[in-house]
Design an enzyme around this catalytic site. Structure first.
Site, mmCIF file in Angstrom:
data_model
loop_
_atom_site.group_PDB
_atom_site.id
_atom_site.type_symbol
_atom_site.label_atom_id
_atom_site.label_comp_id
_atom_site.label_asym_id
_atom_site.label_seq_id
_atom_site.Cartn_x
_atom_site.Cartn_y
_atom_site.Cartn_z
ATOM 1 N N GLY A 1 0.820 -1.217 0.000
ATOM 2 C CA GLY A 1 0.000 0.000 0.000
ATOM 3 C C GLY A 1 0.846 1.256 0.000
ATOM 4 N N TRP B 1 2.320 1.638 -3.499
ATOM 5 C CA TRP B 1 1.273 2.050 -4.431
ATOM 6 C C TRP B 1 1.160 3.575 -4.507
ATOM 7 C CZ3 TRP B 1 -3.169 4.944 -3.794
ATOM 8 C CH2 TRP B 1 -4.095 4.909 -4.839
ATOM 9 N N HIS B 2 1.417 4.243 -3.399
ATOM 10 C CA HIS B 2 1.240 5.694 -3.358
ATOM 11 C C HIS B 2 2.305 6.455 -4.132
ATOM 12 C CE1 HIS B 2 -1.643 4.851 -0.116
ATOM 13 N NE2 HIS B 2 -2.137 6.032 -0.400
ATOM 14 N N GLY B 3 3.456 5.861 -4.372
ATOM 15 C CA GLY B 3 4.437 6.608 -5.147
ATOM 16 C C GLY B 3 5.842 6.054 -5.039
ATOM 17 N N PHE C 1 -1.261 9.743 -7.939
ATOM 18 C CA PHE C 1 -1.100 8.344 -7.543
ATOM 19 C C PHE C 1 -1.755 7.411 -8.559
ATOM 20 C CE2 PHE C 1 -1.242 10.256 -3.048
ATOM 21 C CZ PHE C 1 0.089 10.574 -3.119
#
Length: 486
Positions: free
Chosen positions: A330, A333-335, A486
């Protein structure tokens, strides 16, 4: 093109009128009319997406074509070995060649080159100036979930390419979620929509609520938060805590405000999107926070990462690793930044600790119950704990780099003198109070079932006044949604 603008209002007005009035008047035959509406919404969704950069229309089309055909091959085949090869190809194409290249190549190449230089070798990987497509993580995860569900036998493959392409690119939630799964959205395309079934009051309320969160609250305080995070050494401990809390407000109001408006836009077209936020700042644990914050991402990670790793059906160590690793994914996933990797690792660590403590409690004190009176006293302590984790480590999420994050956290917990300008308090404290009051009202309405009974005539007569107030309170410039990156 973003929601709270005149440009989107004109765009959506055209879509709404054409969808509900022009196409039904031109095409009276129900089956043909439904197909025409799907084609029209698909074209409008691509126009919406390509308004940022027309070149990336081909990228979302490529992702759609890949999963449409691979999922159909998986569904039609009885050869398990072939099916596994197809799902691996889908994972590689989506996660490596599409999402991996556009989102993570720059980060990996820079860090690998730095590592090689440290060892005394020359840089090997070229540094490319790659433009990150808006919302690529959202529609890649969305399309990929469909292929995985077909592979698992949860749903059949969709034979109609137009319907599948519309599922992937449906414009209200395309660029910043919520993440929609095929099993929840594709069935909605099978039924004919009627304008009489639209809950207009609910849709308008959600759009107004989203606009208030995003524009009136988030956009007004974001310059203050940006200023403090840019140079934490210059500000006092009080200012740093204010900046951390303002980001706490900013990111929630920005993201949940977008999803509220997305939910409203979809509802006005006859579609219902999944819930994405449910008062996350009343959570009593970090685990509960992730059941209330970005719910569709948490659900996606649970269904397609945690369960795929074996969930809790494996050994003790492996189960605890699965809990941590899911949240680590997770974070990634954000960057592509060390801040997101560390933030995800820390969040996963809290989830792991809470999971272990829950297991110990069940084993050591199986009959232990806390009296209601004590439980009520402990509730604020639990909320304070969960909120402290969100605010403190939200600093890492927001900071440009680890060094800046550590400086800010150090200044928050070890007193330092510096600036704290009065206007920061004047604008910041009311925004914080609005979120607290909003969470309390949301708790009463959505979790305690207290109905908000307002006569329709009074509600609709207040809309012009609300629009005027919003216009007065809105900042002059447009600030992009945080999660577009994102």
């Amino acid at each position: 093109m973003i929601f709270p603008t005149l440009e989107f209002f004109l765009f959506f007005s055209f879509v709404f009128v054409t969808h509900w009035y022009i196409l039904p008047a031109l095409i009276p035959e129900p089956k043909l009319r439904k197909s025409s509406i799907h084609i029209f919404l698909l074209i409008m969704s691509y126009i919406f997406y390509m308004s940022w950069n027309w070149k990336f229309g081909g990228l979302i089309l490529l992702s759609t074509v890949i999963d449409f055909f691979l999922a159909d091959l998986i569904f039609e085949s009885k050869d398990q070995s072939f099916r596994k090869k197809m799902i691996v190809i889908s994972l590689v194409l989506n996660l490596v060649f599409i999402l991996g290249f556009f989102k993570y190549y720059g980060f990996l190449s820079e860090n690998l080159n730095a590592f090689l230089v440290t060892l005394g070798f020359p840089s090997l990987f070229p540094i490319l100036k790659i433009v990150l497509p808006v919302g690529i993580s959202f529609y890649t995860f969305q399309s990929l979930s469909y292929t995985i569900d077909v592979y698992r036998g949860a749903i059949p493959s969709e034979k109609n390419f137009i319907k599948f392409a519309l599922f992937v690119s449906f414009f209200p939630q395309l660029v910043a979620g919520p993440i929609v799964t095929a099993k929840s959205f594709l069935p909605q395309l099978q039924t004919e929509k009627k304008i009489e079934d639209i809950p207009f009051r609910k849709a308008i309320r959600y759009f107004l609520m989203g606009y208030f969160k995003k524009v009136v609250l988030s956009d007004n305080i974001s310059p203050i938060a940006d200023l403090i995070f840019k140079n934490p050494d210059a500000y006092s401990t009080e200012a740093l805590w204010l900046g951390a809390f303002l980001f706490w407000v900013q990111v929630y109001c920005d993201f949940s405000g977008y999803t509220d408006m997305a939910y409203s836009a979809a509802l006005l077209l006859g579609y219902e999107l999944p819930e994405n936020f449910r008062m996350p700042y009343i959570s009593q644990s970090v685990t509960e926070h992730w059941r209330r914050w970005h719910i569709t991402l948490s659900s996606w990670l649970r269904d397609y990462v945690y369960i795929s790793l074996g969930g809790n059906r494996v050994g003790l160590f492996r189960h605890r690793f699965n809990v941590w690793f899911t949240m680590f994914v997770g974070g990634i996933w954000h960057g592509a930044n060390w801040t997101f990797l560390i933030w995800g690792s820390i969040q996963g660590g809290f989830l792991l600790i809470e999971s272990v403590l829950k297991e110990w409690k069940a084993k050591l004190f199986p009959n232990l119950t806390v009296p209601d009176s004590w439980d009520k006293l402990l509730t604020p302590v639990r909320v304070l704990y969960a909120s402290s984790v969100a605010v403190t480590f939200g600093v890492i999420f927001r900071s440009a780099n680890i060094e800046s994050a550590l400086k800010m956290i150090h200044g928050m917990y070890i007193y330092q003198s510096g600036e704290l300008r009065p206007y920061m308090l004047k604008q910041g404290i009311p925004a914080i109070l609005c979120v607290i009051i909003g969470h309390y009202l949301g708790w009463l309405i959505y979790e305690k079932g207290k109905e908000l009974k307002i006569p329709a005539w009074l509600e609709f007569s207040l809309y012009p006044l609300i629009a005027f107030c919003f216009a007065v309170l809105s900042p002059d410039g447009e600030i992009p949604f945080i999660y577009f990156d994102f």
